[in-house]
Scaffold this active site. Structure first.
Site, short mmCIF file in Angstrom:
data_model
loop_
_atom_site.label_atom_id
_atom_site.label_comp_id
_atom_site.label_asym_id
_atom_site.label_seq_id
_atom_site.Cartn_x
_atom_site.Cartn_y
_atom_site.Cartn_z
N HIS A 1 1.61 4.35 6.82
CA HIS A 1 1.34 4.97 5.52
C HIS A 1 1.82 6.42 5.51
O HIS A 1 1.60 7.16 6.46
CB HIS A 1 -0.15 4.90 5.19
CG HIS A 1 -0.64 3.49 5.10
ND1 HIS A 1 -1.32 2.89 6.13
CD2 HIS A 1 -0.52 2.56 4.11
CE1 HIS A 1 -1.62 1.64 5.78
NE2 HIS A 1 -1.13 1.42 4.57
N ASP B 1 -0.37 7.22 10.10
CA ASP B 1 -0.82 6.19 11.04
C ASP B 1 0.30 5.30 11.55
O ASP B 1 0.07 4.23 12.08
CB ASP B 1 -1.90 5.32 10.38
CG ASP B 1 -1.41 4.69 9.08
OD1 ASP B 1 -0.20 4.81 8.76
OD2 ASP B 1 -2.22 4.08 8.37
N SER C 1 0.81 -1.22 0.00
CA SER C 1 0.00 0.00 0.00
C SER C 1 0.84 1.27 0.00
O SER C 1 0.38 2.32 -0.47
CB SER C 1 -0.94 0.02 1.21
OG SER C 1 -0.21 -0.09 2.42
#
Length: 206
Positions: free
Chosen positions: A186, A183, A12
């Site tokens: 990310h 977070d 991601s």
């Protein structure tokens, strides 16, 4: 002469926003590298393909390697993986088979060997970044073994390593107060910039 093709593959952190982007790049370090290369050398600008998919571990990369890497025949391949291999050990999901460092190394080696056998790509390895913006977090302690695997493989095949993990640790050691993530994993814009800057410096483009 055909355009050079650069493929970025990962999780991601690489994907971030690409599925919502008409250029399929997203809002991440790949986008910043793209923009840097575009404005610094517009007449010889490479094709850049983002193959990041959220949640991926090394096992997921292996499952899609043929279609998402080998079939594309990149001139340059950049690999960023390892965060989820550790993260899945922290979220206590008993239904998921863990990818421990030995298996991570075995699969990573196989992917590099396949790439060398079936493409002419120059391969660049990226250290996995961080898990929580605390140097001594459990995630970062567990990441050390995976970072070591990346360097071991790089030494074996004489490949460059983008020291992204080290770059983040150095930032944290500076006692800077501005965060690099949204977070703990990310990236925000600053984190993406640090990744892009470190990548460009490693391959001599900055």
């Amino acid at each position: 002469m055909s355009k050079k093709r650069i493929v970025f593959i990962g999780d991601s952190i690489t994907e971030w926003g690409r599925f919502e982007d008409s250029e399929n790049l997203g809002n991440n370090y790949v986008r910043l590298i793209h923009d840097h290369l575009l404005v610094t050398n517009p007449n010889h600008f490479p094709e850049i393909i983002n193959q990041g998919i959220g949640g991926n571990r090394i096992t997921d990369l292996a499952a899609r390697w043929q279609e998402d890497v080998l079939d594309l025949q990149p001139n340059l391949l950049s690999i960023s993986i390892g965060i989820n291999d550790v993260w899945r050990q922290l979220d206590n999901d008993a239904s998921i088979e863990q990818v421990l460092p030995d298996q991570f190394e075995k699969i990573y080696l196989e992917l590099i060997q396949k790439t060398r056998e079936h493409t002419e790509a120059k391969i660049i390895l990226m250290e996995p970044t961080i898990i929580e913006e605390h140097i001594d977090s459990l995630g970062n302690e567990k990441l050390k073994a995976y970072v070591n695997v990346v360097h071991k493989i790089a030494n074996l095949f004489d490949l460059p390593v983008v020291p992204t993990h080290q770059a983040f640790l150095e930032y944290l050691q500076s006692n800077a107060t501005y965060p690099l993530t949204i977070d703990g994993v990310h990236m925000n814009n600053a984190g993406n910039y640090l990744m892009a800057q470190t990548w460009l410096k490693t391959i001599g483009l900055l």
